[in-house]
Design a protein around this motif. Structure first.
Motif, PDB file in Angstrom:
ATOM      1  N   ALA A 141      25.520  21.003 -33.490  1.00 45.93           N
ATOM      2  CA  ALA A 141      26.442  20.546 -34.532  1.00 45.93           C
ATOM      3  C   ALA A 141      27.545  21.571 -34.772  1.00 45.93           C
ATOM      4  O   ALA A 141      28.731  21.237 -34.772  1.00 45.93           O
ATOM      5  CB  ALA A 141      25.674  20.272 -35.813  1.00 45.93           C
ATOM      6  N   GLN A 162      27.967  18.336 -42.804  1.00 49.10           N
ATOM      7  CA  GLN A 162      27.330  18.711 -41.550  1.00 49.10           C
ATOM      8  C   GLN A 162      26.588  17.501 -41.012  1.00 49.10           C
ATOM      9  O   GLN A 162      26.170  16.637 -41.764  1.00 49.10           O
ATOM     10  CB  GLN A 162      26.372  19.886 -41.741  1.00 49.10           C
ATOM     11  CG  GLN A 162      25.215  19.588 -42.698  1.00 49.10           C
ATOM     12  CD  GLN A 162      24.306  20.790 -42.887  1.00 49.10           C
ATOM     13  OE1 GLN A 162      24.740  21.918 -42.773  1.00 49.10           O
ATOM     14  NE2 GLN A 162      23.046  20.517 -43.159  1.00 49.10           N
ATOM     15  N   ASP A 164      23.679  15.695 -38.224  1.00 44.28           N
ATOM     16  CA  ASP A 164      22.440  15.900 -37.500  1.00 44.28           C
ATOM     17  C   ASP A 164      22.057  14.587 -36.843  1.00 44.28           C
ATOM     18  O   ASP A 164      22.528  13.513 -37.250  1.00 44.28           O
ATOM     19  CB  ASP A 164      21.337  16.378 -38.441  1.00 44.28           C
ATOM     20  CG  ASP A 164      20.171  17.003 -37.695  1.00 44.28           C
ATOM     21  OD1 ASP A 164      20.276  17.152 -36.452  1.00 44.28           O
ATOM     22  OD2 ASP A 164      19.169  17.334 -38.342  1.00 44.28           O
ATOM     23  N   ILE A 171      23.590   9.747 -35.455  1.00 47.14           N
ATOM     24  CA  ILE A 171      24.002  10.630 -36.534  1.00 47.14           C
ATOM     25  C   ILE A 171      23.476  10.069 -37.853  1.00 47.14           C
ATOM     26  O   ILE A 171      23.657   8.891 -38.153  1.00 47.14           O
ATOM     27  CB  ILE A 171      25.527  10.772 -36.574  1.00 47.14           C
ATOM     28  CG1 ILE A 171      26.015  11.503 -35.311  1.00 47.14           C
ATOM     29  CG2 ILE A 171      25.979  11.512 -37.822  1.00 47.14           C
ATOM     30  CD1 ILE A 171      27.517  11.665 -35.222  1.00 47.14           C
ATOM     31  N   THR A 195      31.015  23.220 -31.155  1.00 45.12           N
ATOM     32  CA  THR A 195      30.299  21.942 -31.199  1.00 45.12           C
ATOM     33  C   THR A 195      30.074  21.385 -29.798  1.00 45.12           C
ATOM     34  O   THR A 195      30.990  21.390 -28.967  1.00 45.12           O
ATOM     35  CB  THR A 195      31.083  20.903 -32.028  1.00 45.12           C
ATOM     36  OG1 THR A 195      31.341  21.420 -33.334  1.00 45.12           O
ATOM     37  CG2 THR A 195      30.293  19.610 -32.145  1.00 45.12           C
ATOM     38  N   LEU A 197      28.856  17.795 -28.508  1.00 44.12           N
ATOM     39  CA  LEU A 197      28.547  16.439 -28.973  1.00 44.12           C
ATOM     40  C   LEU A 197      29.083  15.429 -27.975  1.00 44.12           C
ATOM     41  O   LEU A 197      30.235  15.524 -27.543  1.00 44.12           O
ATOM     42  CB  LEU A 197      29.173  16.199 -30.352  1.00 44.12           C
ATOM     43  CG  LEU A 197      28.945  14.822 -30.990  1.00 44.12           C
ATOM     44  CD1 LEU A 197      27.464  14.575 -31.235  1.00 44.12           C
ATOM     45  CD2 LEU A 197      29.731  14.708 -32.300  1.00 44.12           C
TER      46      LEU A 197
END
Length: 209
Positions: A141, A162, A164, A171, A195, A197
């Motif tokens: 993250a 934030q 997770d 998400i 990050t 992702l």
């Protein structure tokens, strides 16, 4: 009261009742039953012993208690049913400021900025669940954040400082509620240089609970 059967196409409907009655003084409850005629006989679709309670008052000393069966008018009209919306990572309605787009993912690339924003979706008022499906492997993250906005970003519906992923690789975010129709629902994910992702798809579904 029993009304003639009507033939209806498959879908969702709103049933409305309209009646006027001259009732004796007393306390009343109104109930409702709705059934479908099948080859095997009636199949109950809805049954409510008590939909509402009310009282009738007159200038009289004689109370009344009992049942009254009333003639009524019934109307059946189609009810709008919100549909599911699915946006794959390669959908041009999901735009990006940083990152790399492929057929399978919208991936961060070590740059800071908006990895995803869009799809500027029109939705009726209601409650919705948003799910952003991601690749779990190598997820970091590292300060990434997310928000959901409308009205060109002027109205914030939800924000996560934030992010997770849950066990399904989505998400984690709560449902959103639209108190009014929306013309440009936008989901934004901001990432920084650390990050990692990979976004697979965005899913928006009606939430009835």
């Amino acid at each position: 009261m029993r009304l003639p059967a009507q033939r209806l196409q498959r879908g969702a409907y709103r049933v409305s009742h309209h009646l006027i009655a001259d009732l004796p003084a007393g306390k009343y409850t109104a109930g409702f039953a709705f059934a479908e005629l099948t080859a095997a006989g009636p199949r109950e679709l809805a049954w409510h012993d008590v939909l509402c309670e009310f009282e009738v008052h007159y200038n009289t000393s004689q109370p009344f208690a009992g049942y009254a069966y009333l003639p009524a008018q019934m109307s059946v009209s189609p009810l709008y049913t919100p549909k599911n919306h699915l946006f794959k990572s390669h959908d041009p309605r999901l735009q990006h400021q940083v990152g790399v787009r492929s057929d399978a993912y919208l991936s961060s690339n070590g740059e800071a900025g908006f990895l995803m924003y869009g799809p500027y979706l029109a939705l009726p008022a209601g409650r919705y669940q948003l799910r952003i499906h991601c690749e779990c492997q190598n997820f970091i993250a590292a300060g990434a954040r997310l928000d959901v906005v409308m009205a060109s970003g002027a109205i914030e519906l939800m924000a996560c400082d934030q992010i997770d992923l849950d066990s399904a690789g989505c998400i984690v975010m709560p449902p959103i509620t639209l108190d009014q129709p929306c013309n440009d629902l936008e989901v934004r994910i901001w990432v920084n240089e650390q990050t990692q992702l990979q976004i697979i798809q965005l899913e928006i579904t009606p939430n009835y609970f």
